[in-house]
Design a protein around this motif. Sequence first.
Motif, PDB file in Angstrom:
ATOM      1  N   GLY A 104     -11.699  31.894  -5.031  1.00 58.73           N
ATOM      2  CA  GLY A 104     -11.420  31.738  -6.443  1.00 58.73           C
ATOM      3  C   GLY A 104     -11.519  33.062  -7.178  1.00 58.73           C
ATOM      4  N   THR A 105     -11.223  32.999  -8.464  1.00 58.45           N
ATOM      5  CA  THR A 105     -11.181  34.197  -9.308  1.00 58.45           C
ATOM      6  C   THR A 105     -12.570  34.702  -9.677  1.00 58.45           C
ATOM      7  OG1 THR A 105     -10.878  32.666 -11.150  1.00 58.45           O
ATOM      8  CG2 THR A 105      -8.913  33.741 -10.275  1.00 58.45           C
ATOM      9  N   GLY A 106     -13.603  33.889  -9.475  1.00 57.72           N
ATOM     10  CA  GLY A 106     -14.981  34.320  -9.683  1.00 57.72           C
ATOM     11  C   GLY A 106     -15.520  34.030 -11.067  1.00 57.72           C
ATOM     12  N   THR A 107     -16.806  33.753 -11.128  1.00 60.17           N
ATOM     13  CA  THR A 107     -17.534  33.588 -12.390  1.00 60.17           C
ATOM     14  C   THR A 107     -18.739  34.501 -12.353  1.00 60.17           C
ATOM     15  OG1 THR A 107     -16.889  31.277 -12.737  1.00 60.17           O
ATOM     16  CG2 THR A 107     -18.908  32.031 -13.823  1.00 60.17           C
TER      17      THR A 107
ATOM     18  N   LEU B  93     -12.172  45.089  -8.258  1.00 60.77           N
ATOM     19  CA  LEU B  93     -13.350  45.045  -9.128  1.00 60.77           C
ATOM     20  C   LEU B  93     -13.367  43.767  -9.963  1.00 60.77           C
ATOM     21  CD1 LEU B  93     -15.828  46.668 -10.031  1.00 60.77           C
ATOM     22  CD2 LEU B  93     -14.420  47.646 -11.850  1.00 60.77           C
ATOM     23  N   GLY B  94     -14.446  42.993  -9.857  1.00 57.04           N
ATOM     24  CA  GLY B  94     -14.614  41.788 -10.667  1.00 57.04           C
ATOM     25  C   GLY B  94     -13.792  40.596 -10.233  1.00 57.04           C
ATOM     26  N   GLN B  95     -13.093  40.716  -9.101  1.00 55.70           N
ATOM     27  CA  GLN B  95     -12.231  39.630  -8.624  1.00 55.70           C
ATOM     28  C   GLN B  95     -12.792  39.024  -7.343  1.00 55.70           C
ATOM     29  OE1 GLN B  95      -9.438  38.641 -10.387  1.00 55.70           O
ATOM     30  NE2 GLN B  95     -10.220  40.102 -11.886  1.00 55.70           N
ATOM     31  N   GLY B  96     -12.208  37.895  -6.957  1.00 54.42           N
ATOM     32  CA  GLY B  96     -12.577  37.302  -5.679  1.00 54.42           C
ATOM     33  C   GLY B  96     -11.895  38.028  -4.537  1.00 54.42           C
ATOM     34  N   PRO B  97     -12.465  37.993  -3.349  1.00 50.52           N
ATOM     35  CA  PRO B  97     -11.843  38.642  -2.189  1.00 50.52           C
ATOM     36  C   PRO B  97     -10.492  38.014  -1.857  1.00 50.52           C
ATOM     37  CG  PRO B  97     -14.145  38.088  -1.740  1.00 50.52           C
ATOM     38  CD  PRO B  97     -13.766  37.396  -3.009  1.00 50.52           C
ATOM     39  N   GLU B  98      -9.586  38.853  -1.377  1.00 46.84           N
ATOM     40  CA  GLU B  98      -8.279  38.373  -0.925  1.00 46.84           C
ATOM     41  C   GLU B  98      -8.126  38.653   0.562  1.00 46.84           C
ATOM     42  OE1 GLU B  98      -5.733  38.797  -5.103  1.00 46.84           O
ATOM     43  OE2 GLU B  98      -4.958  39.602  -3.226  1.00 46.84           O
ATOM     44  N   PHE B  99      -7.652  37.649   1.264  1.00 46.77           N
ATOM     45  CA  PHE B  99      -7.516  37.720   2.714  1.00 46.77           C
ATOM     46  C   PHE B  99      -6.526  38.802   3.138  1.00 46.77           C
ATOM     47  CE2 PHE B  99      -7.233  36.199   6.991  1.00 46.77           C
ATOM     48  CZ  PHE B  99      -5.900  36.281   7.348  1.00 46.77           C
ATOM     49  N   LEU B 100      -6.901  39.540   4.163  1.00 47.24           N
ATOM     50  CA  LEU B 100      -5.997  40.527   4.752  1.00 47.24           C
ATOM     51  C   LEU B 100      -5.549  40.081   6.148  1.00 47.24           C
ATOM     52  CD1 LEU B 100      -7.738  43.895   3.788  1.00 47.24           C
ATOM     53  CD2 LEU B 100      -5.706  42.870   2.735  1.00 47.24           C
TER      54      LEU B 100
ATOM     55  N   GLY C 257     -25.374  36.891 -10.832  1.00 48.18           N
ATOM     56  CA  GLY C 257     -24.473  37.313  -9.769  1.00 48.18           C
ATOM     57  C   GLY C 257     -23.067  36.822 -10.010  1.00 48.18           C
ATOM     58  N   LEU C 258     -22.203  37.103  -9.042  1.00 46.56           N
ATOM     59  CA  LEU C 258     -20.817  36.642  -9.082  1.00 46.56           C
ATOM     60  C   LEU C 258     -20.729  35.400  -8.207  1.00 46.56           C
ATOM     61  CD1 LEU C 258     -17.831  37.221  -9.916  1.00 46.56           C
ATOM     62  CD2 LEU C 258     -17.620  38.490  -7.758  1.00 46.56           C
TER      63      LEU C 258
END
Lengths: 115, 111
Positions: free
Chosen positions: B102-105, A39-46, B85-86
Amino acid sequence: GAGVSQSPRYKVAKRGQDVALRCDPISGHVSLFWYQQALGQGPEFLTYFQNEAQLDKSGLPSDRFFAERPEGSVSTLKIQRTQQEDSAVYLCASSSRYRYNEKLFFGSGTQLSVL
Amino acid sequence: TQLLEQSPQFLSIQEGENLTVYCNSSSVFSSLQWYRQEPGEGPVLLVTVVTGGEVKKLKRLTFQFGDARKDSSLHITAAQPGDTGLYLCAGGGGTASKLTFGTGTRLQVTL
């Protein structure tokens, strides 16, 4: 199809249950990727497939995670003995080629909640 | 492990304002992509930059890749509610494989 299709859209599992998440990529796309997004993070490669070959599975967090793409089209991500920390959105993406800067088309994801 | 840090993490602005989002890494990337993701949807590609110093414009959005290919920025002029958006940057390596996101904005544009 018109885009990358993922099912189910939402999945609620009891801790310890096995789950299977499906990805139907754009027809003819060679490359297929699975990502995990908290939630609220960037996607991480699997993991990454080129046709039916799984070329990179370095992002799978444990041996409870398993992915396959037996005929080079539809892919399934399986999680055995689910844990609460597995709760996340699982995104599938495909691309028509296998160059590093090729455009990725993402599905809408499967939101997994482990209770 | 290649890490991409984005700043700011959250941004709430009013319609018509300008903003810049930054994406920084200690690693060199062969390419840098920017995505926008709306709630309940997957990320959608906005742009790909591959050459150090490259600048690309997409209507009110301007993307720049740093000279050393370690950082990038996204500038939005006269933001609109539809820009909400993100925003995610993603670095690509030299071979066909995974993108590092990246960690996102998270951007919110209000009337």
